[in-house]
Motif scaffolding. Sequence first.
Motif, PDB file in Angstrom:
ATOM      1  N   GLY A  34       0.804  -1.202   0.000  1.00  0.00           N
ATOM      2  CA  GLY A  34       0.000   0.000   0.000  1.00  0.00           C
ATOM      3  C   GLY A  34       0.843   1.261   0.000  1.00  0.00           C
ATOM      4  N   TRP A  35       0.220   2.329  -0.483  1.00  0.00           N
ATOM      5  CA  TRP A  35       0.786   3.670  -0.368  1.00  0.00           C
ATOM      6  C   TRP A  35      -0.146   4.475   0.539  1.00  0.00           C
ATOM      7  CZ3 TRP A  35       5.414   5.410  -1.992  1.00  0.00           C
ATOM      8  CH2 TRP A  35       6.096   4.689  -2.982  1.00  0.00           C
ATOM      9  N   PHE A  36       0.452   5.240   1.420  1.00  0.00           N
ATOM     10  CA  PHE A  36      -0.272   6.114   2.336  1.00  0.00           C
ATOM     11  C   PHE A  36       0.401   7.472   2.288  1.00  0.00           C
ATOM     12  CE2 PHE A  36      -2.787   2.852   4.502  1.00  0.00           C
ATOM     13  CZ  PHE A  36      -2.107   1.716   4.109  1.00  0.00           C
ATOM     14  N   ARG A  37      -0.309   8.479   2.782  1.00  0.00           N
ATOM     15  CA  ARG A  37       0.294   9.799   2.848  1.00  0.00           C
ATOM     16  C   ARG A  37      -0.115  10.488   4.130  1.00  0.00           C
ATOM     17  NH1 ARG A  37      -2.879  13.044  -2.051  1.00  0.00           N
ATOM     18  NH2 ARG A  37      -4.817  13.482  -0.899  1.00  0.00           N
ATOM     19  N   GLN A  38       0.714  11.443   4.497  1.00  0.00           N
ATOM     20  CA  GLN A  38       0.466  12.142   5.766  1.00  0.00           C
ATOM     21  C   GLN A  38       0.933  13.575   5.662  1.00  0.00           C
ATOM     22  OE1 GLN A  38       2.357  10.312   9.197  1.00  0.00           O
ATOM     23  NE2 GLN A  38       0.742  11.048  10.541  1.00  0.00           N
ATOM     24  N   THR A  39       0.123  14.470   6.229  1.00  0.00           N
ATOM     25  CA  THR A  39       0.484  15.877   6.342  1.00  0.00           C
ATOM     26  C   THR A  39       0.559  16.211   7.824  1.00  0.00           C
ATOM     27  OG1 THR A  39      -1.856  16.467   6.128  1.00  0.00           O
ATOM     28  CG2 THR A  39      -0.513  16.536   4.136  1.00  0.00           C
ATOM     29  N   PRO A  40       1.277  17.266   8.173  1.00  0.00           N
ATOM     30  CA  PRO A  40       1.460  17.602   9.593  1.00  0.00           C
ATOM     31  C   PRO A  40       0.134  17.765  10.325  1.00  0.00           C
ATOM     32  CG  PRO A  40       2.975  18.857   8.247  1.00  0.00           C
ATOM     33  CD  PRO A  40       2.064  18.150   7.291  1.00  0.00           C
ATOM     34  N   GLY A  41       0.031  17.129  11.462  1.00  0.00           N
ATOM     35  CA  GLY A  41      -1.150  17.251  12.296  1.00  0.00           C
ATOM     36  C   GLY A  41      -2.310  16.362  11.903  1.00  0.00           C
ATOM     37  N   LYS A  42      -2.135  15.598  10.848  1.00  0.00           N
ATOM     38  CA  LYS A  42      -3.213  14.723  10.386  1.00  0.00           C
ATOM     39  C   LYS A  42      -2.792  13.270  10.447  1.00  0.00           C
ATOM     40  CE  LYS A  42      -5.651  17.911   7.356  1.00  0.00           C
ATOM     41  NZ  LYS A  42      -6.270  18.096   6.022  1.00  0.00           N
ATOM     42  N   GLU A  43      -3.791  12.422  10.500  1.00  0.00           N
ATOM     43  CA  GLU A  43      -3.526  10.991  10.535  1.00  0.00           C
ATOM     44  C   GLU A  43      -3.109  10.522   9.140  1.00  0.00           C
ATOM     45  OE1 GLU A  43      -5.763   8.377  13.596  1.00  0.00           O
ATOM     46  OE2 GLU A  43      -6.727   8.000  11.666  1.00  0.00           O
ATOM     47  N   ARG A  44      -2.325   9.453   9.138  1.00  0.00           N
ATOM     48  CA  ARG A  44      -1.899   8.876   7.867  1.00  0.00           C
ATOM     49  C   ARG A  44      -3.128   8.355   7.129  1.00  0.00           C
ATOM     50  NH1 ARG A  44       3.688   5.718   8.365  1.00  0.00           N
ATOM     51  NH2 ARG A  44       4.056   7.723   9.432  1.00  0.00           N
ATOM     52  N   PHE A  46      -5.005   6.471   3.624  1.00  0.00           N
ATOM     53  CA  PHE A  46      -4.857   5.496   2.560  1.00  0.00           C
ATOM     54  C   PHE A  46      -4.855   6.185   1.195  1.00  0.00           C
ATOM     55  CE2 PHE A  46      -5.318   1.586   0.317  1.00  0.00           C
ATOM     56  CZ  PHE A  46      -6.255   1.807  -0.687  1.00  0.00           C
ATOM     57  N   VAL A  47      -3.944   5.743   0.333  1.00  0.00           N
ATOM     58  CA  VAL A  47      -3.889   6.236  -1.036  1.00  0.00           C
ATOM     59  C   VAL A  47      -4.264   5.114  -2.016  1.00  0.00           C
ATOM     60  CG1 VAL A  47      -2.410   7.195  -2.845  1.00  0.00           C
ATOM     61  CG2 VAL A  47      -2.149   7.961  -0.474  1.00  0.00           C
ATOM     62  N   ALA A  48      -3.535   4.010  -1.944  1.00  0.00           N
ATOM     63  CA  ALA A  48      -3.771   2.916  -2.892  1.00  0.00           C
ATOM     64  C   ALA A  48      -3.161   1.637  -2.339  1.00  0.00           C
ATOM     65  CB  ALA A  48      -3.182   3.245  -4.257  1.00  0.00           C
ATOM     66  N   ALA A  49      -3.664   0.510  -2.838  1.00  0.00           N
ATOM     67  CA  ALA A  49      -3.125  -0.790  -2.445  1.00  0.00           C
ATOM     68  C   ALA A  49      -3.184  -1.730  -3.637  1.00  0.00           C
ATOM     69  CB  ALA A  49      -3.903  -1.368  -1.267  1.00  0.00           C
ATOM     70  N   ILE A  50      -2.340  -2.747  -3.583  1.00  0.00           N
ATOM     71  CA  ILE A  50      -2.279  -3.714  -4.670  1.00  0.00           C
ATOM     72  C   ILE A  50      -2.075  -5.093  -4.078  1.00  0.00           C
ATOM     73  CG2 ILE A  50       0.202  -3.447  -5.050  1.00  0.00           C
ATOM     74  CD1 ILE A  50      -0.518  -3.566  -8.124  1.00  0.00           C
ATOM     75  N   SER A  51      -2.657  -6.082  -4.738  1.00  0.00           N
ATOM     76  CA  SER A  51      -2.644  -7.442  -4.218  1.00  0.00           C
ATOM     77  C   SER A  51      -1.264  -8.079  -4.323  1.00  0.00           C
ATOM     78  CB  SER A  51      -3.659  -8.296  -4.987  1.00  0.00           C
ATOM     79  OG  SER A  51      -3.292  -8.377  -6.356  1.00  0.00           O
ATOM     80  N   ARG A  52      -1.149  -9.237  -3.745  1.00  0.00           N
ATOM     81  CA  ARG A  52       0.140  -9.938  -3.717  1.00  0.00           C
ATOM     82  C   ARG A  52       0.675 -10.196  -5.116  1.00  0.00           C
ATOM     83  NH1 ARG A  52       0.868 -14.114   1.088  1.00  0.00           N
ATOM     84  NH2 ARG A  52       0.048 -12.872   2.813  1.00  0.00           N
ATOM     85  N   ARG A  53      -0.168 -10.646  -6.002  1.00  0.00           N
ATOM     86  CA  ARG A  53       0.303 -10.944  -7.361  1.00  0.00           C
ATOM     87  C   ARG A  53       0.249  -9.735  -8.271  1.00  0.00           C
ATOM     88  NH1 ARG A  53      -2.662 -16.024  -9.755  1.00  0.00           N
ATOM     89  NH2 ARG A  53      -4.463 -15.000  -8.822  1.00  0.00           N
ATOM     90  N   ASP A  98       1.712  -5.465   3.978  1.00  0.00           N
ATOM     91  CA  ASP A  98       0.812  -6.206   4.862  1.00  0.00           C
ATOM     92  C   ASP A  98       1.079  -7.698   4.631  1.00  0.00           C
ATOM     93  OD1 ASP A  98      -1.287  -7.528   6.098  1.00  0.00           O
ATOM     94  OD2 ASP A  98      -2.800  -6.081   5.448  1.00  0.00           O
ATOM     95  N   ARG A  99       1.617  -8.366   5.633  1.00  0.00           N
ATOM     96  CA  ARG A  99       1.962  -9.785   5.460  1.00  0.00           C
ATOM     97  C   ARG A  99       0.803 -10.714   5.778  1.00  0.00           C
ATOM     98  NH1 ARG A  99       2.918 -11.935  10.553  1.00  0.00           N
ATOM     99  NH2 ARG A  99       3.320 -10.394  12.205  1.00  0.00           N
ATOM    100  N   LYS A 100      -0.252 -10.188   6.401  1.00  0.00           N
ATOM    101  CA  LYS A 100      -1.343 -11.056   6.860  1.00  0.00           C
ATOM    102  C   LYS A 100      -2.461 -11.180   5.830  1.00  0.00           C
ATOM    103  CE  LYS A 100      -1.963  -8.324  10.308  1.00  0.00           C
ATOM    104  NZ  LYS A 100      -0.871  -7.387  10.038  1.00  0.00           N
ATOM    105  N   ARG A 101      -2.712 -10.105   5.117  1.00  0.00           N
ATOM    106  CA  ARG A 101      -3.878 -10.054   4.226  1.00  0.00           C
ATOM    107  C   ARG A 101      -3.655 -10.955   3.023  1.00  0.00           C
ATOM    108  NH1 ARG A 101      -7.593  -5.916   4.344  1.00  0.00           N
ATOM    109  NH2 ARG A 101      -6.110  -4.845   5.726  1.00  0.00           N
ATOM    110  N   GLN A 102      -4.665 -11.789   2.745  1.00  0.00           N
ATOM    111  CA  GLN A 102      -4.570 -12.703   1.606  1.00  0.00           C
ATOM    112  C   GLN A 102      -5.270 -12.143   0.373  1.00  0.00           C
ATOM    113  OE1 GLN A 102      -2.806 -15.617   1.608  1.00  0.00           O
ATOM    114  NE2 GLN A 102      -2.137 -15.030   3.650  1.00  0.00           N
ATOM    115  N   VAL A 103      -6.374 -11.439   0.603  1.00  0.00           N
ATOM    116  CA  VAL A 103      -7.173 -10.922  -0.512  1.00  0.00           C
ATOM    117  C   VAL A 103      -7.364  -9.427  -0.320  1.00  0.00           C
ATOM    118  CG1 VAL A 103      -9.410 -11.031  -1.668  1.00  0.00           C
ATOM    119  CG2 VAL A 103      -8.364 -13.125  -0.765  1.00  0.00           C
ATOM    120  N   LEU A 104      -7.197  -8.673  -1.380  1.00  0.00           N
ATOM    121  CA  LEU A 104      -7.430  -7.242  -1.341  1.00  0.00           C
ATOM    122  C   LEU A 104      -8.871  -6.977  -1.756  1.00  0.00           C
ATOM    123  CD1 LEU A 104      -6.348  -4.374  -1.002  1.00  0.00           C
ATOM    124  CD2 LEU A 104      -5.687  -4.440  -3.419  1.00  0.00           C
TER     125      LEU A 104
END
Length: 126
Positions: A34-44, A46-53, A98-104
């Motif tokens: 996954g890609w995430f982003r953060q600006t000062p004072g804000k929580e990280r 979600f931007v994007a995620a991609i499956s294992r394959r 993420d090592r636990k997630r099997q399916v996105l």
Amino acid sequence: VQLQASGGGLVQAGSSVRLSCAASGRPLSNYVMGWFRQTPGKEREFVAAISRRGTSSYHADYLEGRFAISKDNAENTVYLQMNNLKPKDTAVYYCAADRKRQVLAGPIDYTDMDYWGKGTQVTVSS
């Protein structure tokens, strides 16, 4: 797995940038990325995620189709292509595994991620 993000910088609004996240130590095919982003004072956020394959991906709705995540398991690298950048995209961008997630099946909460790279700053000027 160790992750190293790169490709950030100072760009003008409307530009395109591609971020890279190179992995070492383990093959990225073992992880949902996954890609995430953060600006000062804000929580990280979600931007994007991609499956294992790399066969399925999910992008945050607020991006309005401007960004695209991709994965090259042979190169052990994940990319984030960012097009038509806006000043509101200014943030530190992080890649994570993420090592636990099997399916996105949708967006991922940043607290679910197991490994993080150091962020790369993207600054978009108007």
